[in-house]
Every structure is written in structure tokens, then in C-alpha cells.
Design a protein around this motif. Structure first.
Motif, PDB file in Angstrom:
ATOM      1  N   GLN A 175       0.834  -1.196   0.000  1.00 53.68           N
ATOM      2  CA  GLN A 175       0.000   0.000   0.000  1.00 53.68           C
ATOM      3  C   GLN A 175       0.869   1.246   0.000  1.00 53.68           C
ATOM      4  OE1 GLN A 175      -3.371   0.230   2.641  1.00 53.68           O
ATOM      5  NE2 GLN A 175      -3.449  -1.987   2.913  1.00 53.68           N
ATOM      6  N   ASP A 176       0.391   2.278  -0.679  1.00 54.05           N
ATOM      7  CA  ASP A 176       1.109   3.545  -0.717  1.00 54.05           C
ATOM      8  C   ASP A 176       0.274   4.622  -0.030  1.00 54.05           C
ATOM      9  OD1 ASP A 176       3.627   3.122  -1.827  1.00 54.05           O
ATOM     10  OD2 ASP A 176       2.789   2.942  -3.832  1.00 54.05           O
ATOM     11  N   VAL A 177      -0.106   4.345   1.209  1.00 56.28           N
ATOM     12  CA  VAL A 177      -0.821   5.319   2.005  1.00 56.28           C
ATOM     13  C   VAL A 177       0.122   5.854   3.072  1.00 56.28           C
ATOM     14  CG1 VAL A 177      -1.711   3.556   3.591  1.00 56.28           C
ATOM     15  CG2 VAL A 177      -2.900   5.758   3.386  1.00 56.28           C
ATOM     16  N   THR A 178       0.041   7.145   3.334  1.00 56.50           N
ATOM     17  CA  THR A 178       0.834   7.795   4.371  1.00 56.50           C
ATOM     18  C   THR A 178      -0.126   8.304   5.438  1.00 56.50           C
ATOM     19  OG1 THR A 178       2.580   8.454   2.827  1.00 56.50           O
ATOM     20  CG2 THR A 178       2.424   9.683   4.888  1.00 56.50           C
ATOM     21  N   ILE A 179       0.079   7.880   6.682  1.00 59.84           N
ATOM     22  CA  ILE A 179      -0.802   8.266   7.785  1.00 59.84           C
ATOM     23  C   ILE A 179       0.039   8.940   8.868  1.00 59.84           C
ATOM     24  CG2 ILE A 179      -2.461   7.482   9.515  1.00 59.84           C
ATOM     25  CD1 ILE A 179      -2.960   5.021   7.783  1.00 59.84           C
ATOM     26  N   LEU A 180      -0.283  10.171   9.171  1.00 58.26           N
ATOM     27  CA  LEU A 180       0.430  10.912  10.204  1.00 58.26           C
ATOM     28  C   LEU A 180      -0.365  10.811  11.498  1.00 58.26           C
ATOM     29  CD1 LEU A 180       1.434  14.042   8.099  1.00 58.26           C
ATOM     30  CD2 LEU A 180       2.645  11.869   8.383  1.00 58.26           C
ATOM     31  N   GLY A 181       0.097   9.925  12.381  1.00 55.12           N
ATOM     32  CA  GLY A 181      -0.588   9.689  13.641  1.00 55.12           C
ATOM     33  C   GLY A 181       0.007  10.474  14.793  1.00 55.12           C
ATOM     34  N   ASP A 182      -0.266  10.003  16.007  1.00 53.94           N
ATOM     35  CA  ASP A 182       0.101  10.749  17.205  1.00 53.94           C
ATOM     36  C   ASP A 182       1.599  10.978  17.338  1.00 53.94           C
ATOM     37  OD1 ASP A 182      -2.566  10.660  17.695  1.00 53.94           O
ATOM     38  OD2 ASP A 182      -2.466   9.131  19.258  1.00 53.94           O
ATOM     39  N   LEU A 183       2.414  10.074  16.827  1.00 53.28           N
ATOM     40  CA  LEU A 183       3.862  10.250  16.888  1.00 53.28           C
ATOM     41  C   LEU A 183       4.267  11.595  16.305  1.00 53.28           C
ATOM     42  CD1 LEU A 183       6.733   9.023  17.343  1.00 53.28           C
ATOM     43  CD2 LEU A 183       6.597   8.205  14.980  1.00 53.28           C
ATOM     44  N   VAL A 184       3.631  11.980  15.207  1.00 51.39           N
ATOM     45  CA  VAL A 184       3.933  13.236  14.529  1.00 51.39           C
ATOM     46  C   VAL A 184       3.149  14.403  15.122  1.00 51.39           C
ATOM     47  CG1 VAL A 184       3.795  14.438  12.310  1.00 51.39           C
ATOM     48  CG2 VAL A 184       4.526  12.057  12.393  1.00 51.39           C
TER      49      VAL A 184
END
Length: 235
Positions: A175-184
Motif C-alpha cells: 500500500q502507498d498510504v501515508t498516515i500521520l498519527g500521534d507520533l507526529v
């Protein structure tokens, strides 16, 4: 229909909410139904007609150098895109961008730093501070979000006198999805408008005590742009 949309349709609150997630081990943070209008905040437009908060990520820079990644990888489509998601603990990067990202960080640190693998993740044995690690910039349409080492590394364990820090960005095979979660997202103020997401300038971070953050916002009305604001302390 979201809670924000419902409140806005009734004239109770504007169609915007802001949040600041605490980055320490205790969690918590601050959620404001309203806008924080600190004058130095910059913004990036949301991709319209999407079920998530999709942004136009154009490139990634490490130590100021743009990585050789085709920007089409980050473009929003049926199975691609870049999403802001506070419900995700870590962060995910498009599979095709993963190796260039990891390789650039590894190349930027001293060769004396020992690299190790932990559960398939790239890790580093650090005996000093994290200052040796480079800055990472996520370059969006109209804005860049600057990440320090603490925004993309996670401490795993200790080995002797050193600490093992691992890259907190994962990849989803195929998959080529980028997810910016709590880490960021942690320790930064984000304002989600209906059409844009605002980014804080590099040094605009949360006050680590949520009650202090609440009082700061309550007493500084020039930083608000609404007549009715609901404040919810998390944790």
C-alpha cells in the motif's frame, strides 16, 4: 455528519476544532471546539470530498535535502494519499517512500552509531543525545511540517549504556498510504478547518500540563476566533 458539522449547523460553534496531544507517557492533551488564531500559523488545504483529513504531501526532506521520491506516490486516489489521523498511534509512510526515508536518516548520522533491526524496524543504539539525528520536513502545499528526532523516533529498550531508538514510521506492505498519527502530531497545535489544516511554527508547542493550556487559552481571547468555545480536557 460529524459532531463539528452538527454544532456548526446549529450556530453553537464554528466549523473548526483544534487539538494538542501531550507527548509524554501519561497521554492527555487539549481539544478546543474553535480556532486558535496565533498569527504565525501557516496552513495547507485539505483534499476535498474525502472521508478522511487528506492533505497534499508534495515531498519529504531530510537535513534540508528533498528525497528522490515521485510525488505521485503521495497523491490522493482510491488507494493512495496522505492522512492526518489522531486515532493512529504511530505513523505510516507510503511503501515506495519507506526505504529512501530510512536510508536518508541513516546516512545523516555518524557512522559510529550502531544500527540494529528490531521486529523488522530500523533502530539505532544511541549512547549520547538525539541531537545527531537530522530534521525531517514534510512539505505540503503551502506549508512544511518540521519534525525533530523525537517526532519520528521511539525508544524501545536499553543495551548496556545505550538506548535503542527505532524509526516510528512504519510501512504497510502493498500500500502507498501515508498516515500521520500521534507520533507526529504530539506536542503541537493543529487547527482543523473545513477546508484547511493549520500547522504551528516550529517552536509553538503545547504546554505539557493540560490545565495550564486550558487557562492560557481561556485568558488569551485574542488567540480565539469564535464567540462560543467548548474546551475538553483529555486525560
Amino acid at each position: 455528519m460529524s459532531v463539528i458539522s452538527q454544532l456548526s449547523s446549529q450556530g453553537i460553534a464554528p466549523r473548526v476544532f483544534s487539538h494538542c496531544l501531550k507527548g509524554d507517557s501519561n497521554g492527555g492533551g487539549l481539544l478546543v471546539l474553535g480556532e486558535i488564531v496565533e498569527p504565525n500559523i501557516i496552513y495547507s488545504p485539505l483534499v476535498p470530498s474525502q472521508p478522511h483529513y487528506n492533505l497534499n504531501l508534495l515531498s519529504i526532506s531530510v537535513s534540508g535535502q528533498v528525497l528522490p521520491i515521485d510525488s505521485a506516490i503521495f497523491a490522493t486516489s482510491n488507494n493512495r494519499g496522505t492522512i492526518i489521523d489522531s486515532g493512529t498511534t504511530l505513523a505510516y509512510i507510503a511503501e515506495e517512500a519507506y526505504n529512501p526515508f530510512i536510508n536518508a536518516i541513516t546516512a545523516a548520522i555518524p557512522q559510529s552509531v550502531r544500527t540494529v533491526l528490531s521486529r523488522g524496524n530500523q533502530c539505532y543504539l544511541v549512547t549520547t543525545s538525539l541531537d545527531m539525528f537530522p530534521q525531517v520536513s514534510l512539505n505540503f502545499a503551502g506549508a512544511s511540517l518540521v519534525l525533530g528526532p523525537q517526532d519520528y523516533l521511539i525508544k524501545q529498550n536499553y543495551i548496556g549504556d545505550g538506548s535503542v531508538w527505532c524509526i516510528g514510521f512504519q510501512k504497510i506492505p502493498g500500500q502507498d498510504v501515508t498516515i500521520l498519527g500521534d507520533l507526529v502530531l504530539k506536542d503541537k497545535i493543529f487547527a482543523h478547518h473545513y477546508h484547511i489544516i493549520l500547522f504551528p511554527p516550529p517552536r509553538l508547542y503545547c504546554i505539557m500540563n493540560s490545565h495550564e493550556s486550558y487557562n492560557m487559552l481561556k485568558n488569551r481571547t485574542e488567540f480565539m476566533k469564535t464567540t462560543h468555545i467548548f474546551k475538553i480536557l483529555i486525560g
